[in-house]
Scaffold this active site. Structure first.
Site, short mmCIF file in Angstrom:
data_model
loop_
_atom_site.label_atom_id
_atom_site.label_comp_id
_atom_site.label_asym_id
_atom_site.label_seq_id
_atom_site.Cartn_x
_atom_site.Cartn_y
_atom_site.Cartn_z
N CYS A 83 0.71 5.74 -0.67
CA CYS A 83 -0.14 6.88 -1.00
C CYS A 83 0.15 7.37 -2.41
CB CYS A 83 0.00 8.01 0.00
SG CYS A 83 1.40 8.00 1.03
N PRO B 286 0.84 -1.20 0.00
CA PRO B 286 0.00 0.00 0.00
C PRO B 286 0.88 1.25 0.00
CG PRO B 286 -0.76 -1.58 1.64
CD PRO B 286 0.55 -2.09 1.12
N HIS C 21 2.24 2.59 11.57
CA HIS C 21 2.33 3.99 11.14
C HIS C 21 1.53 4.95 12.02
CE1 HIS C 21 3.46 2.21 7.00
NE2 HIS C 21 4.54 2.52 7.70
N TYR D 50 -4.77 -2.71 9.60
CA TYR D 50 -3.63 -1.78 9.56
C TYR D 50 -3.26 -1.37 10.99
CZ TYR D 50 -1.06 2.25 7.49
OH TYR D 50 -0.12 3.16 7.08
N CYS E 153 7.80 11.87 -4.99
CA CYS E 153 6.47 11.24 -5.04
C CYS E 153 5.74 11.52 -3.73
CB CYS E 153 6.61 9.74 -5.29
SG CYS E 153 7.90 8.93 -4.32
N CYS F 165 6.78 11.58 -10.40
CA CYS F 165 8.04 10.87 -10.15
C CYS F 165 9.13 11.47 -11.01
CB CYS F 165 7.85 9.39 -10.48
SG CYS F 165 9.39 8.44 -10.44
N TYR G 110 -3.84 4.02 1.85
CA TYR G 110 -4.68 3.92 3.04
C TYR G 110 -6.12 4.24 2.64
CZ TYR G 110 -3.59 9.02 3.85
OH TYR G 110 -3.40 10.38 3.76
N TYR H 249 -1.28 4.93 13.40
CA TYR H 249 -2.73 5.09 13.30
C TYR H 249 -3.41 4.31 14.43
CZ TYR H 249 -1.56 7.21 8.83
OH TYR H 249 -1.03 8.03 7.86
FE1 SF4 Z 1 9.71 8.70 -5.73
FE2 SF4 Z 1 10.33 8.57 -8.30
FE3 SF4 Z 1 11.95 9.89 -6.62
FE4 SF4 Z 1 11.80 7.25 -6.56
S1 SF4 Z 1 12.55 8.50 -8.26
S2 SF4 Z 1 11.73 8.59 -4.80
S3 SF4 Z 1 9.65 6.89 -7.01
S4 SF4 Z 1 9.85 10.43 -7.15
#
Ligand code: SF4
Ligand code: ADP
Length: 671
Positions: A32, A30, A173, A170, A345, A357, A62, A175
């Site tokens: 986010c 999982p 973390h 869960y 990310c 990313c 989540y 929660y």
């Molecule tokens: Fe996140 Fe992409 Fe950076 Fe890896 S390369 S930490 S997946 S943003």
């Protein structure tokens, strides 16, 4: 396509998880996404691409069981009502279409849920301040526990209806269920507090409820940490984990320190959880998954072979390369687009928007723009393009245009391709960032229609004389020395001083003399890595920031605590809430951002990290060239993060020659 190296066969074995069987050992835990319940199509398309890329298990982020567990502005999924079932079904169907199992992480935040949007009161073991807000939770009484269990049970029923194969309890973390387990947080004096036997009662009840509702229709997973929140209590946790095992089909295990589990590569190596979780498999006799920013097939193989884990858990590696499993299966190791561990990310999720990313510009664009991490649209008729500049923007454009079948010529002024990545990846802790360059260079080598010309600085006349009509400039930017930045919209004349060196100067080997003042008006990584570098080389360094903490933006990347600790450890003096308002002979003048009061500190060398100047002179000189279509991308257009440059390169290439560009919006339209 090459066939699989038999050594890796073990990673592609089917593995049973209770009543279900995962097709292989690649398990997207999982994680986010910043998409949550308001972006079900964005989410389903993104998760589908991972299943298509070979991940045998693909989980949700989540998934809230009730409106009193609302984390907005950080987006989350929900199973609050039947409308949510249909939305989540979009994901399960998309994932299962490719033979993968779909899992859901049912979530109740307790003391961690501020409920900004829902305005409900959070239920928690004790009435204590919400971790991110100046108001408190409601202490759960026995009736509240029953109510909460009812919500959880309803969410389990909805999860089954939505078609999930794996349902999580869960308990990690920080929660709700983790709050009950933690003796420091759970201060109750009834039979849900005190001894471990009591603190685990609610968790056991929820597991029993979930198990009886599931009744063999799905697997039951638990996410749990191997110690208490403060890192102690490992033995008691081991006993607890062993005692839960008969009721659990899969253990997803981790540690409480999120800045380690989710650690940026600047501070945390690949596979760093091994010594913390290696005992769980023997303890439970059940399948175990754990993470470690795994990008090396050898490391994955080694952990599975040695019985540390049954499943290779991944969030970030699956974001950076949704096709990582397929590439291993096809022995295409050098095609793996390795995560660089920058945590951008995660930053986007914290900012309340779909994740992006640095390495994988298609992340979050699968539905909106129809981008795919591996496939591109071939061009309709033969075409060619000249790319000027071989930094992240130019390289990404070259790869994507090359794959589309365009004849690409890339001219780079320097001997080495990579642009800013070359200098930045040599700074302390940033070596993994070189993967942005290396993956693209590896891909370009495979494209016979991409020609690279190094040591080829082009001017406007060169471009005018070239045969290509389509030209894209990716000429980058330079750090400014004139003080322009967030703190000062005006140039600061006294910065023009022999003591002043830019980050670019430092990266090309120049060094200040004597005590150095670094002014971080930028707030991300650059100033702090330079401070670390110079301090480690023995220079006295003072780090000045207008913010209340060092490198404040790194809070989004879950690094800030470690950044500040690293500066302190390197002997860097940190001065917060001040801007460098002027350079004076032998000193720098600092001005308090609140009071306006100024004082001077010794300054033998000065490194302003304020803002960057786009290298746009070539653009100005060529944009109106007759017969040419000139575009610009990346830092020469608007200096940004490496991720922005890569994205712009991809976007230019995706839209090249396309008459219609798709950009869908996911929002409610009142009929
Ligand atoms: Fe996140 Fe992409 Fe950076 Fe890896 S390369 S930490 S997946 S943003
Ligand atoms: P971005 O992040 O936008 O890709 P970078 O600064 O990383 O930008 O890279 C820009 C690249 O462009 C650098 O490698 C630089 O050497 C190159 N470059 C700049 N001007 C020219 C030019 N006139 N001709 C060829 N290459 C250039």
């Amino acid at each position: 396509m090459t066939s699989r190296d038999p050594r890796f066969d073990i990673l592609f074995e089917p593995v049973r998880i209770g009543p279900k069987t995962a097709p292989n050992r690649f398990y997207q835990v999982p994680h986010c996404t910043g998409m949550g319940y308001s972006h079900p199509q964005t989410l389903a398309s993104m998760r589908e691409v991972k299943a298509e890329g070979g991940w045998g298990v693909v989980n949700t982020e989540y998934c809230s069981i009730h409106p009193s567990s609302d984390d907005l502005s950080a987006p989350f999924c929900s199973l609050w009502d039947d409308g949510d079932i249909a939305n989540m079904q979009a994901m399960t169907e998309a994932v299962q279409r490719h033979g993968a199992l779909a899992g859901v992480e049912l979530w109740y935040g307790g003391q961690r849920a501020a409920n900004h949007h829902s305005r409900h009161v959070a239920l928690a073991p004790t009435s204590m301040p919400i971790s991110v807000a100046p108001w408190q939770s409601q202490k759960m009484d026995i009736e509240d526990m029953r109510t909460y269990r009812g919500w959880h049970a309803d969410a389990v029923r909805r999860a089954l209806k939505a078609g999930f194969d794996i349902i999580y309890v869960y308990a990690a973390h920080t929660y709700l269920l983790a709050q009950f387990l933690d003796p420091r947080v759970n201060q109750r004096d009834d039979n849900y507090g005190g001894e471990m036997e009591n603190r685990v009662r609610l968790l056991r009840e929820v597991i029993d409820d979930t198990r009886s509702i599931i009744n063999g229709q799905a697997a039951l997973a638990i996410r749990i940490e191997v110690t208490d929140e403060d890192g102690s209590g490992g033995d008691a946790r081991s006993q607890l984990i062993a005692s839960l095992a008969p009721a659990i089909d899969l253990f997803d295990v981790t540690i409480p320190d999120y800045s380690h589990e989710m650690g940026a590569s600047r501070f945390i190596e690949e596979a760093s959880l091994e010594s913390y979780v290696c005992h769980v498999k023997a303890l439970t006799g059940k399948p175990v998954v754990s993470v470690g920013r795994f990008t090396s097939p050898e490391t994955m193989l080694s952990q599975v072979r040695r019985g540390i884990i049954d499943f290779v858990g991944a969030a970030r590696p699956s974001i950076a390369d949704p096709f990582l499993p397929k590439k291993i299966r096809e022995s295409r190791y050098d095609d793996i687009r390795e995560c660089i561990g920058c945590n951008l990310c995660y930053a986007n999720d914290g900012l309340g928007v779909p994740i992006r990313c640095t390495q994988n510009p298609s992340m979050g664009e699968e539905w909106r723009r129809g981008w795919h991490p591996e496939r591109v649209q071939p061009i309709r008729k033969r075409d060619s393009v000249l790319i000027v500049g071989g930094g992240p923007a130019g390289l990404e454009a070259a790869v994507t245009l090359g794959r589309r079948g365009v004849e690409v010529t890339l001219a780079e002024a320097a001997r080495d391709l990579g642009g800013r990545v070359n200098g930045e990846s040599r700074l302390p802790g940033l070596s993994a960032w070189a993967r942005v360059r290396d993956w693209r260079l590896t891909q370009i080598e495979k494209l016979s229609n991409v020609s690279i010309f190094r040591e080829s600085r082009l001017g406007a006349e060169d471009i005018a004389a070239m045969e290509q009509h389509k030209i894209v400039l990716a000429t980058g930017s330079q750090w400014r020395t004139n003080g322009l930045g967030r703190s000062s919209p005006m140039m600061i004349a006294s910065y023009d001083d022999l003591r002043t060196l830019t980050p670019d100067d430092i990266m090309t080997g120049q060094r200040p003399r004597g005590s150095v003042v670094i002014f971080d008006d930028d707030g991300y990584y650059m100033a702090s890595v330079l401070a670390e570098l110079l301090a480690r080389e023995g220079l006295p360094v003072t780090f000045v920031t207008p913010d209340g903490i060092a490198a404040s933006w790194t809070e989004y990347t879950a690094e800030q605590g470690r950044v500040q600790a690293a500066l302190i450890a390197a002997g860097v003096k940190i001065i917060t809430s001040h801007a460098v308002s002027a350079l004076m002979p032998g000193t720098a003048q600092l001005t308090c951002v609140y009071s306006g009061a100024s004082h001077e500190i010794s300054c033998g060398g000065f490194v302003p990290v304020t803002s960057r100047q786009p290298n746009d002179s070539l653009w100005q000189a060529t944009k109106a060239l007759p017969g040419k279509q000139v575009a610009r991308i990346g830092d020469c257009k608007a200096p940004g993060l490496i991720a922005h440059a890569v994205y712009e390169g991809r976007r230019y290439a995706e839209e090249f020659g396309e008459a219609a560009v798709t950009e869908r919006r996911e929002r409610v339209v009142v009929a």
